[in-house]
Write an enzyme that holds these catalytic residues in place. Sequence first.
Site, PDB file in Angstrom:
ATOM      1  N   GLY A  11     -35.444   1.738  84.393  1.00 58.34           N
ATOM      2  CA  GLY A  11     -34.315   2.424  85.034  1.00 58.34           C
ATOM      3  C   GLY A  11     -33.519   1.459  85.894  1.00 58.34           C
ATOM      4  O   GLY A  11     -34.087   0.601  86.553  1.00 58.34           O
ATOM      5  N   ARG A  72     -35.098   0.239  77.367  1.00 57.62           N
ATOM      6  CA  ARG A  72     -36.518   0.546  77.196  1.00 57.62           C
ATOM      7  C   ARG A  72     -36.870   0.027  75.806  1.00 57.62           C
ATOM      8  O   ARG A  72     -36.092   0.189  74.874  1.00 57.62           O
ATOM      9  CB  ARG A  72     -36.766   2.040  77.351  1.00 57.62           C
ATOM     10  CG  ARG A  72     -36.406   2.487  78.785  1.00 57.62           C
ATOM     11  CD  ARG A  72     -37.131   3.735  79.238  1.00 57.62           C
ATOM     12  NE  ARG A  72     -37.278   3.748  80.693  1.00 57.62           N
ATOM     13  CZ  ARG A  72     -36.385   4.277  81.541  1.00 57.62           C
ATOM     14  NH1 ARG A  72     -35.272   4.813  81.088  1.00 57.62           N
ATOM     15  NH2 ARG A  72     -36.609   4.267  82.840  1.00 57.62           N
ATOM     16  N   ASP A 103     -42.656   0.003  87.608  1.00 58.69           N
ATOM     17  CA  ASP A 103     -44.054  -0.253  87.233  1.00 58.69           C
ATOM     18  C   ASP A 103     -44.244  -0.403  85.730  1.00 58.69           C
ATOM     19  O   ASP A 103     -45.077  -1.190  85.280  1.00 58.69           O
ATOM     20  CB  ASP A 103     -44.994   0.803  87.829  1.00 58.69           C
ATOM     21  CG  ASP A 103     -44.707   2.196  87.319  1.00 58.69           C
ATOM     22  OD1 ASP A 103     -43.546   2.463  86.942  1.00 58.69           O
ATOM     23  OD2 ASP A 103     -45.627   3.030  87.309  1.00 58.69           O
ATOM     24  N   THR A 125     -36.533  -0.037  91.905  1.00 55.59           N
ATOM     25  CA  THR A 125     -36.451   1.357  91.446  1.00 55.59           C
ATOM     26  C   THR A 125     -36.044   2.224  92.629  1.00 55.59           C
ATOM     27  O   THR A 125     -36.504   1.986  93.754  1.00 55.59           O
ATOM     28  CB  THR A 125     -37.795   1.878  90.873  1.00 55.59           C
ATOM     29  OG1 THR A 125     -37.794   3.314  90.907  1.00 55.59           O
ATOM     30  CG2 THR A 125     -39.004   1.420  91.673  1.00 55.59           C
ATOM     31  N   ASP A 127     -37.007   5.011  93.185  1.00 55.02           N
ATOM     32  CA  ASP A 127     -38.111   5.919  93.526  1.00 55.02           C
ATOM     33  C   ASP A 127     -39.023   5.392  94.640  1.00 55.02           C
ATOM     34  O   ASP A 127     -39.743   6.167  95.260  1.00 55.02           O
ATOM     35  CB  ASP A 127     -38.967   6.208  92.287  1.00 55.02           C
ATOM     36  CG  ASP A 127     -38.132   6.709  91.125  1.00 55.02           C
ATOM     37  OD1 ASP A 127     -37.089   7.335  91.380  1.00 55.02           O
ATOM     38  OD2 ASP A 127     -38.516   6.471  89.961  1.00 55.02           O
ATOM     39  N   ASP A 129     -41.758   3.930  94.404  1.00 56.29           N
ATOM     40  CA  ASP A 129     -43.142   4.350  94.151  1.00 56.29           C
ATOM     41  C   ASP A 129     -44.040   3.192  93.713  1.00 56.29           C
ATOM     42  O   ASP A 129     -44.933   3.373  92.891  1.00 56.29           O
ATOM     43  CB  ASP A 129     -43.155   5.467  93.091  1.00 56.29           C
ATOM     44  CG  ASP A 129     -42.478   5.053  91.794  1.00 56.29           C
ATOM     45  OD1 ASP A 129     -41.819   3.987  91.776  1.00 56.29           O
ATOM     46  OD2 ASP A 129     -42.604   5.780  90.799  1.00 56.29           O
ATOM     47  N   ARG A 171     -38.643  10.862  90.339  1.00 54.14           N
ATOM     48  CA  ARG A 171     -39.676  11.063  89.310  1.00 54.14           C
ATOM     49  C   ARG A 171     -40.877  11.783  89.914  1.00 54.14           C
ATOM     50  O   ARG A 171     -40.721  12.845  90.470  1.00 54.14           O
ATOM     51  CB  ARG A 171     -40.063   9.732  88.659  1.00 54.14           C
ATOM     52  CG  ARG A 171     -38.984   9.241  87.712  1.00 54.14           C
ATOM     53  CD  ARG A 171     -39.497   8.182  86.785  1.00 54.14           C
ATOM     54  NE  ARG A 171     -39.806   6.960  87.509  1.00 54.14           N
ATOM     55  CZ  ARG A 171     -40.102   5.812  86.951  1.00 54.14           C
ATOM     56  NH1 ARG A 171     -40.151   5.714  85.636  1.00 54.14           N
ATOM     57  NH2 ARG A 171     -40.361   4.747  87.663  1.00 54.14           N
TER      58      ARG A 171
HETATM   59  P1  ADP Z   1     -39.695   1.205  84.751  1.00 52.05           P
HETATM   60  O1  ADP Z   1     -39.872  -0.274  84.739  1.00 52.05           O
HETATM   61  O2  ADP Z   1     -38.431   1.611  85.458  1.00 52.05           O
HETATM   62  O3  ADP Z   1     -40.943   1.922  85.257  1.00 52.05           O
HETATM   63  P2  ADP Z   1     -40.329   2.024  81.992  1.00 52.05           P
HETATM   64  O4  ADP Z   1     -41.609   2.702  82.365  1.00 52.05           O
HETATM   65  O5  ADP Z   1     -39.449   2.699  81.033  1.00 52.05           O
HETATM   66  O6  ADP Z   1     -39.424   1.677  83.256  1.00 52.05           O
HETATM   67  O7  ADP Z   1     -40.715   0.583  81.380  1.00 52.05           O
HETATM   68  C1  ADP Z   1     -39.722  -0.311  80.971  1.00 52.05           C
HETATM   69  C2  ADP Z   1     -40.169  -1.085  79.778  1.00 52.05           C
HETATM   70  O8  ADP Z   1     -41.336  -1.874  80.104  1.00 52.05           O
HETATM   71  C3  ADP Z   1     -40.618  -0.276  78.560  1.00 52.05           C
HETATM   72  O9  ADP Z   1     -39.563   0.184  77.778  1.00 52.05           O
HETATM   73  C4  ADP Z   1     -41.447  -1.287  77.799  1.00 52.05           C
HETATM   74  O10 ADP Z   1     -40.637  -2.177  77.060  1.00 52.05           O
HETATM   75  C5  ADP Z   1     -42.119  -2.066  78.928  1.00 52.05           C
HETATM   76  N1  ADP Z   1     -43.479  -1.545  79.100  1.00 52.05           N
HETATM   77  C6  ADP Z   1     -43.860  -0.416  79.730  1.00 52.05           C
HETATM   78  N2  ADP Z   1     -45.206  -0.224  79.650  1.00 52.05           N
HETATM   79  C7  ADP Z   1     -45.671  -1.261  78.922  1.00 52.05           C
HETATM   80  C8  ADP Z   1     -46.977  -1.652  78.460  1.00 52.05           C
HETATM   81  N3  ADP Z   1     -48.073  -0.930  78.732  1.00 52.05           N
HETATM   82  N4  ADP Z   1     -47.076  -2.797  77.728  1.00 52.05           N
HETATM   83  C9  ADP Z   1     -45.988  -3.533  77.451  1.00 52.05           C
HETATM   84  N5  ADP Z   1     -44.728  -3.220  77.851  1.00 52.05           N
HETATM   85  C10 ADP Z   1     -44.573  -2.116  78.569  1.00 52.05           C
END
Ligand code: ADP
Length: 318
Positions: A11, A72, A103, A125, A127, A129, A171
């Site tokens: 995000g 993503r 995260d 972020t 959030d 969090d 979230r």
């Molecule tokens: P944020 O970083 O805001 O929490 P997301 O949870 O959508 O956002 O994660 C962003 C991107 O990080 C995902 O689209 C993916 O490419 C990568 N990612 C998330 N979890 C994993 C994982 N367990 N292993 C590898 N890449 C990951």
Amino acid sequence: MKRIAVLTSGGDAPGMNAAIRAVSRTCDFNEKECLGVTRGYEGLIDGDFIPLNRAAVGGILHKGGTMLKTARSSRFKTEEGVQEAKQQMQAAGIEGLVVVGGDGSFRGAKELHDVGVPTIGVPATIDNDIAGTDETIGFDTAVNTALEAVRRLRDTASSHDRLFIVEVMGRNAGFLPLEVAVATGAEYVVVPELPLSIGNLCHKLRISHENKKSHTLIILAEGVMTANEMKDKLQDTGGYDARVTVLGHIQRGGSPTSFDSVLASRMGAYAAESLFVGKSGVMVGNVSGRMTLSDLERAWLEQKTLSPELLGLIEKLN
Ligand code: ADP
């Protein structure tokens, strides 16, 4: 280390551009080269790199969003995706990576670290969090954006003796709603971290009414339920007719506040300098005003807790 790269992922958050600029300018200051990766891990797999010299990051410090775009990437969640990204980096001579994101993005950063790519996370972020830092980049701006909107609603609520429910982002965390609730003097805050009893809330509303409180503001975290669901529950349980406002994505945009601009500048610079001295698999934090490094895993293994003091203020002051 001669050349590093920076990407933004997940995000978007106000201040991401300030972090990109700080990484680039810190490279320049230390006579290293900086590349930008467009569209997060998607761009890393595709080898979409752009030069990020001093001039390329001019004029972005105050802009919301991210000049590198964010995405993503489901491909990056596979072993092959991580290996492809590593190969693209090697082919471009990139020796280290700064990942600006939440995260989820840090889980991806840990995968890269585990296959031998030096990687450091910068928490961004709205959030807030993420454990390991007092604030994440973007949180302060989002609080201030929501604050301004809620203050306007307050004016209307007080003119018409109304009950307002305002749904705020965050979230599954209540940091943003709680901060907004304290700053606006909201009578109630409903966050995912605390159990909610609609019966109890109706009881409190009744007491407020008996005390001739003319208007009431409930700040609701999006992770609990939608504002419309809460409106229906208050109607069914207590016969209350609430007005509903959903702040939505306006909370994610806008120019970063001075706090976020400074935080992002410090974190971006610290991340780049930490890479230069061989750190990896860690995230930058701001703890009691100081830049720190802690293991990336903390971001998803450790639950950051809401301030009991702030929760107490809602009860005491409103
Ligand atoms: P944020 O970083 O805001 O929490 P997301 O949870 O959508 O956002 O994660 C962003 C991107 O990080 C995902 O689209 C993916 O490419 C990568 N990612 C998330 N979890 C994993 C994982 N367990 N292993 C590898 N890449 C990951």
